[in-house]
Design an enzyme around this catalytic site. Structure first.
Site, PDB file in Angstrom:
ATOM      1  CD  GLU A  89     -14.016   5.748   0.513  1.00 14.33           C
ATOM      2  OE1 GLU A  89     -13.158   5.416  -0.328  1.00 14.33           O
ATOM      3  OE2 GLU A  89     -13.953   6.930   0.717  1.00 14.33           O
ATOM      4  CB  CYS A 109      -6.561   8.523   9.021  1.00 20.29           C
ATOM      5  SG  CYS A 109      -4.852   7.968   9.344  1.00 20.29           S
ATOM      6  CB  CYS A 113      -0.260  11.459   5.007  1.00 16.78           C
ATOM      7  SG  CYS A 113       0.539  10.033   6.058  1.00 16.78           S
ATOM      8  CB  CYS A 116      -3.797  10.580   2.850  1.00 17.36           C
ATOM      9  SG  CYS A 116      -5.002   9.184   3.241  1.00 17.36           S
ATOM     10  N   GLY A 158      -7.288   4.928   7.752  1.00 18.96           N
ATOM     11  CA  GLY A 158      -6.745   4.530   9.154  1.00 18.96           C
ATOM     12  C   GLY A 158      -5.671   3.981   9.162  1.00 18.96           C
ATOM     13  CD  GLU A 159      -0.568   3.291  10.772  1.00 13.83           C
ATOM     14  OE1 GLU A 159      -0.384   3.589   9.667  1.00 13.83           O
ATOM     15  OE2 GLU A 159       0.053   2.264  11.066  1.00 13.83           O
ATOM     16  CB  SER A 190      -0.424  -0.724   4.315  1.00 15.67           C
ATOM     17  OG  SER A 190       0.333   0.501   3.799  1.00 15.67           O
ATOM     18  CB  SER A 213       3.316   4.444   3.833  1.00 15.26           C
ATOM     19  OG  SER A 213       2.103   3.462   3.506  1.00 15.26           O
ATOM     20  CG  LEU A 214      10.891   4.786   2.871  1.00 14.58           C
ATOM     21  CD1 LEU A 214      11.125   5.266   4.159  1.00 14.58           C
ATOM     22  CD2 LEU A 214      11.615   4.177   1.979  1.00 14.58           C
ATOM     23  CB  CYS A 332      -8.672   4.862   0.756  1.00  9.67           C
ATOM     24  SG  CYS A 332      -9.427   3.325   0.504  1.00  9.67           S
TER      25      CYS A 332
HETATM   26  N1  SAH Z   1      -2.138   4.226   7.293  1.00 10.36           N
HETATM   27  C1  SAH Z   1      -1.517   3.184   6.617  1.00 10.36           C
HETATM   28  C2  SAH Z   1      -2.676   2.765   5.525  1.00 10.36           C
HETATM   29  C3  SAH Z   1      -3.502   3.439   4.896  1.00 10.36           C
HETATM   30  S1  SAH Z   1      -2.931   4.281   3.424  1.00 10.36           S
HETATM   31  C4  SAH Z   1      -0.292   3.860   5.802  1.00 10.36           C
HETATM   32  O1  SAH Z   1      -0.037   4.831   5.811  1.00 10.36           O
HETATM   33  O2  SAH Z   1       0.092   2.938   4.977  1.00 10.36           O
HETATM   34  C5  SAH Z   1      -2.622   2.936   2.375  1.00 10.36           C
HETATM   35  C6  SAH Z   1      -1.717   3.452   1.221  1.00 10.36           C
HETATM   36  O3  SAH Z   1      -2.047   4.581   0.396  1.00 10.36           O
HETATM   37  C7  SAH Z   1      -0.279   4.136   2.044  1.00 10.36           C
HETATM   38  O4  SAH Z   1       1.016   3.602   1.297  1.00 10.36           O
HETATM   39  C8  SAH Z   1      -0.477   5.517   1.689  1.00 10.36           C
HETATM   40  O5  SAH Z   1       0.580   6.477   1.618  1.00 10.36           O
HETATM   41  C9  SAH Z   1      -1.225   5.579   0.336  1.00 10.36           C
HETATM   42  N2  SAH Z   1      -1.987   6.860  -0.225  1.00 10.36           N
HETATM   43  C10 SAH Z   1      -2.648   7.640   0.639  1.00 10.36           C
HETATM   44  N3  SAH Z   1      -3.111   8.649  -0.170  1.00 10.36           N
HETATM   45  C11 SAH Z   1      -2.727   8.342  -1.416  1.00 10.36           C
HETATM   46  C12 SAH Z   1      -2.730   9.148  -3.004  1.00 10.36           C
HETATM   47  N4  SAH Z   1      -3.564  10.255  -2.770  1.00 10.36           N
HETATM   48  N5  SAH Z   1      -2.075   8.390  -3.841  1.00 10.36           N
HETATM   49  C13 SAH Z   1      -1.593   7.373  -3.701  1.00 10.36           C
HETATM   50  N6  SAH Z   1      -1.497   6.677  -2.571  1.00 10.36           N
HETATM   51  C14 SAH Z   1      -2.020   7.097  -1.516  1.00 10.36           C
END
Ligand code: SAH
Length: 350
Positions: A89, A109, A113, A116, A158-159, A190, A213-214, A332
């Site tokens: 995507e 990924c 998390c 996600c 993805g990371e 990110s 992404s804290l 995503c």
């Molecule tokens: N792996 C990387 C980039 C991909 S995710 C990362 O973790 O940063 C991009 C951002 O979208 C990250 O901050 C992630 O935590 C956030 N994200 C993922 N799922 C989400 C959701 N359901 N609602 C809001 N943000 C989300």
């Protein structure tokens, strides 16, 4: 399977044209066609016999559009299929101040998390630099009339730092003056937080905007929503970000998903204040986009803005990010999951 031609940088293109006995300047001609996401039929300034040779080994357009959804705010979510049949995507986000593309860097990924959708089925494989670039090239061509693409965010599936080599190759390709020439200041990467790779990024001369992404200020809390927190502490991450800032001079971004009653209280503000002391940063608050793989909820709008005000009162630069495209398929990974499920269902019914 053919290699995406857009995987090649200028040095590799030069070596390729020399291999085929062509003059060096052909490398530049090819790079301009790549940047325009031309198909081989459009390479009219190159000899037909050479194009025929190239097309045996290389793919001119490694991504095929499967479907798209356009949101009421103009955001377009694309679902692409790679040469090998994987689904990925990307999102186009048009703004008055410039158009962004959000790209994926892996199929699935592996970070797991809980909130996600991208990680629901784990990691399938890394995307190559060319497969990441092709998302931008396709979308830039498709939206030429709207001014193409000015900004890139690596916030799709993805990371990026777990696919480190392909990520930095992609960043250099998209930044190249013979390519789309998108400035490092217009690119955001990110990460869920791999401290050694954050430091390496700066050492490798990449000076993009870095977003961490804290999502939680303490290790204990972060561990309940992010697997990576079992491996690295928030202290290690903040130290890596300080080093990134020292080396690049770029203010870092902290992404903080707001989850109702979980990380949006007064004590979270106090913990964030202590944690972020001495770090040049901005906090982006993102109300959680509900997915069907967990039952966490975003706070009410009023509460999100109140949390933002509390952070500012504590001396932290912060804003609430408006999430574009949320009415088309959420965060995503959701469009892919949904389409893949529908494709599986329809092939079963055949
Ligand atoms: N792996 C990387 C980039 C991909 S995710 C990362 O973790 O940063 C991009 C951002 O979208 C990250 O901050 C992630 O935590 C956030 N994200 C993922 N799922 C989400 C959701 N359901 N609602 C809001 N943000 C989300």
């Amino acid at each position: 399977m053919k290699t995406p031609l857009c995987d090649l940088n200028m040095d590799e293109l030069t070596a390729l044209v020399i291999k085929y006995g062509q003059p060096k300047y052909r490398a530049k001609q090819i790079s301009h066609h790549i940047a325009a996401y031309d198909c081989f039929d459009e390479y009219t300034d190159l000899p037909k016999s050479f194009i025929a040779q190239l097309s045996e080994e290389y793919a001119d357009r490694p991504l095929k559009e499967i479907t798209r959804i356009t949101a009421s705010d103009g955001a377009v979510r694309y679902l692409f299929q790679t040469e090998g049949g994987d689904l990925i995507e990307s999102v186009y986000l048009p703004h008055d101040y410039g158009n962004s593309v959000c790209v994926s860097c892996q199929v699935g990924c592996g970070m797991g998390c809980v909130f996600c959708a991208s990680g629901k089925h784990g990691l399938l494989r890394n995307l190559s630099a060319g497969e990441i670039l092709a998302q931008v090239l396709y979308i830039a061509r498709d939206n030429k009339d709207k001014g193409g693409v000015n900004k890139i965010v690596m916030m799709g599936s993805g990371e990026p730092l777990a696919n480190y080599d392909n990520t930095i190759k992609f960043l250099r390709l998209v930044n190249c003056s013979d390519g789309l020439n998108i400035g490092m200041r217009s690119i955001s990467v990110s990460t869920c937080g791999l401290p050694d790779k954050i430091v390496r990024l700066a050492d490798d001369g990449i000076s993009c905007t870095l977003s961490l992404s804290l999502h939680a200020a303490t290790d204990d809390k972060r561990k309940t929503i992010m697997n990576i927190a079992h491996k690295y502490s928030v202290k290690q991450l903040i130290d890596a970000l300080k080093s990134y800032f020292d080396k690049t001079g770029r203010r870092v971004i902290l992404e903080y998903i707001l989850i109702d009653g979980f990380n949006d209280t007064k004590s979270d503000v106090a913990e964030l204040r202590d944690l972020l002391k001495g770090l040049c940063c901005h906090v982006n608050l993102i109300p959680l986009n509900p997915t069907d793989n967990c039952n966490l909820k975003p706070p009410a709008k009023k509460r999100a803005y109140a949390f933002c005000e509390m952070l500012k009162d504590a001396g932290i630069s912060a804003s609430v990010r408006r999430s574009m495209g949320s009415d088309v398929a959420g965060a995503c990974g959701q469009l892919k999951n949904r389409t893949a499920e529908e494709m599986a269902k329809s092939s079963k019914n055949k």
